[in-house]
Motif scaffolding. Structure first.
Motif, PDB file in Angstrom:
ATOM      1  N   GLY A   1       0.795  -1.218   0.000  1.00  0.00           N
ATOM      2  CA  GLY A   1       0.000   0.000   0.000  1.00  0.00           C
ATOM      3  C   GLY A   1       0.824   1.263   0.000  1.00  0.00           C
ATOM      4  N   LEU A   2       1.979   1.240   0.691  1.00  0.00           N
ATOM      5  CA  LEU A   2       2.786   2.445   0.842  1.00  0.00           C
ATOM      6  C   LEU A   2       3.865   2.596  -0.223  1.00  0.00           C
ATOM      7  CD1 LEU A   2       3.268   2.563   4.730  1.00  0.00           C
ATOM      8  CD2 LEU A   2       1.619   3.803   3.338  1.00  0.00           C
ATOM      9  N   LEU A   3       4.294   1.494  -0.838  1.00  0.00           N
ATOM     10  CA  LEU A   3       5.390   1.562  -1.801  1.00  0.00           C
ATOM     11  C   LEU A   3       4.975   1.160  -3.212  1.00  0.00           C
ATOM     12  CD1 LEU A   3       8.350   0.078   0.302  1.00  0.00           C
ATOM     13  CD2 LEU A   3       7.827   2.474  -0.134  1.00  0.00           C
ATOM     14  N   TYR A   4       4.468  -0.046  -3.353  1.00  0.00           N
ATOM     15  CA  TYR A   4       4.216  -0.568  -4.688  1.00  0.00           C
ATOM     16  C   TYR A   4       3.024   0.113  -5.369  1.00  0.00           C
ATOM     17  CZ  TYR A   4       7.371  -4.200  -3.025  1.00  0.00           C
ATOM     18  OH  TYR A   4       8.447  -4.872  -2.513  1.00  0.00           O
ATOM     19  N   ALA A   5       1.935   0.298  -4.637  1.00  0.00           N
ATOM     20  CA  ALA A   5       0.750   0.914  -5.255  1.00  0.00           C
ATOM     21  C   ALA A   5       1.035   2.337  -5.755  1.00  0.00           C
ATOM     22  CB  ALA A   5      -0.420   0.900  -4.272  1.00  0.00           C
ATOM     23  N   PRO A   6       1.686   3.211  -4.947  1.00  0.00           N
ATOM     24  CA  PRO A   6       2.014   4.549  -5.471  1.00  0.00           C
ATOM     25  C   PRO A   6       2.928   4.511  -6.689  1.00  0.00           C
ATOM     26  CG  PRO A   6       2.166   4.537  -3.089  1.00  0.00           C
ATOM     27  CD  PRO A   6       2.002   3.117  -3.519  1.00  0.00           C
ATOM     28  N   PHE A   7       3.898   3.580  -6.681  1.00  0.00           N
ATOM     29  CA  PHE A   7       4.797   3.507  -7.842  1.00  0.00           C
ATOM     30  C   PHE A   7       4.044   3.069  -9.094  1.00  0.00           C
ATOM     31  CE2 PHE A   7       7.538   0.970 -10.626  1.00  0.00           C
ATOM     32  CZ  PHE A   7       8.408   1.972 -11.038  1.00  0.00           C
ATOM     33  N   LEU A   8       3.155   2.088  -8.956  1.00  0.00           N
ATOM     34  CA  LEU A   8       2.381   1.630 -10.108  1.00  0.00           C
ATOM     35  C   LEU A   8       1.476   2.738 -10.635  1.00  0.00           C
ATOM     36  CD1 LEU A   8       1.445  -1.997  -8.959  1.00  0.00           C
ATOM     37  CD2 LEU A   8       3.147  -1.310 -10.680  1.00  0.00           C
ATOM     38  N   TRP A   9       0.906   3.531  -9.713  1.00  0.00           N
ATOM     39  CA  TRP A   9       0.065   4.656 -10.131  1.00  0.00           C
ATOM     40  C   TRP A   9       0.902   5.707 -10.861  1.00  0.00           C
ATOM     41  CZ3 TRP A   9      -4.507   6.058 -11.440  1.00  0.00           C
ATOM     42  CH2 TRP A   9      -4.897   7.407 -11.414  1.00  0.00           C
ATOM     43  N   THR A  10       2.106   5.965 -10.336  1.00  0.00           N
ATOM     44  CA  THR A  10       3.005   6.919 -10.991  1.00  0.00           C
ATOM     45  C   THR A  10       3.418   6.417 -12.363  1.00  0.00           C
ATOM     46  OG1 THR A  10       3.851   7.645  -8.833  1.00  0.00           O
ATOM     47  CG2 THR A  10       5.200   8.149 -10.760  1.00  0.00           C
TER      48      THR A  10
END
Length: 281
Positions: free
Chosen positions: A24-33
């Motif tokens: 939730g804190l690392l992978y999801a934001p990177f995928l969204w970016t």
């Protein structure tokens, strides 16, 4: 006797909260970016998919070359100056009476944030600042590239020197006494003792300190933004500052996300190569 198999059956449930937190804190934001980097998005209208257009434009942008050059200066500088000087201060103050008090002045600047550093040093390094007044010079420290990047790097060294010194002191304290005493009995002292005995024993800690410096150099943002905001023009911009400017100042979220993806890939690749060399070396 059946407790272990039962616990083994549910071991996935024990790690699930940590996995979900990291995701939730690392992978999801990177995928969204990464998704936004493939779109034209201004933060208001819906993202419009444009494929690799942002990356094509990025590699044609003259600002990328300047930002990459400055980032490389930061990487090399942070791996050499704060680390090297921190090791020097640690070694010189380790085995002397009152060495802890000698290290205190080097630790104090670490309490300042990047914004605090900018507030302290910007007036000092300005064209009509204290540095020119004391030195009797007329140098535009913050106006010309790459002098402004080097000046900010020296300020960063002033702040980071203390924590690197502390890490190396901890490393020196963890070295077994027996090899050092044996080397002294064999006649080793000074530089010879450090090079052939102390330095090899400190290699694991040194690898960690240099690795932290590598990552810090790649993501340099706060001190640059506080002192120059990447200017004048864009001649002191780093990749992190370029990402921030394009995303939050120019509101080009798709283009800024492309810079963020590039920076992430570069940082990940550099870290992987460094760790691989440490393991194989």
């Amino acid at each position: 006797m059946r407790t272990a198999p039962i616990l083994g059956r549910f071991r996935g449930g024990y790690v699930a909260p940590a996995v979900l937190l990291v995701a939730g804190l690392l992978y999801a934001p990177f995928l969204w970016t990464a998704y936004l980097s493939l779109t034209a998005y201004d933060g208001l209208a819906d993202p419009e998919f444009v494929g690799l257009r942002n990356f094509t434009r990025l590699f044609d942008d003259p600002a990328l070359l300047t930002s990459t050059r400055n980032t490389l200066i930061w990487v090399v500088g942070t791996m050499v100056l704060p680390v090297g000087l921190g090791l020097l201060v640690a070694v010189l103050s380790y085995d002397i009476k009152g060495g802890a008090w000698f290290r205190v002045p080097f630790m104090l600047p670490y309490a300042l944030s990047g914004a605090g550093l900018g507030m302290v040093w910007s007036p000092i390094l300005s064209h009509d600042g204290i540095a020119n007044l004391l030195l009797g010079t007329d140098t535009a420290y913050m106006q010309e590239a790459p002098h402004n990047t080097i000046a900010m790097l020296l300020v960063w060294t002033w702040q980071q020197l203390g924590v690197n010194t502390l890490l190396f002191v901890v490393g020196l304290q963890s070295i077994p006494k027996a090899p050092i005493e044996a080397a002294r009995l064999d006649g080793a002292s000074g530089w010879s003792l450090f090079r052939h005995v102390i330095w090899p024993l400190m290699r694991p800690l040194t690898a960690v300190v240099v690795g932290l410096a590598l990552v810090a150099g790649l993501k340099t943002f706060d001190i640059v933004w506080a002192m120059t905001q990447g200017g004048p023009g864009r001649n002191s911009e780093t990749l992190a500052v370029m990402m921030y400017r394009e995303t939050f100042v120019a509101t080009k979220y798709g283009y800024g996300s492309a810079v963020a993806v590039l920076l992430t890939v570069v940082a990940g690749l550099a870290s992987w190569l460094y760790l691989r060399r440490q393991v194989n070396g």
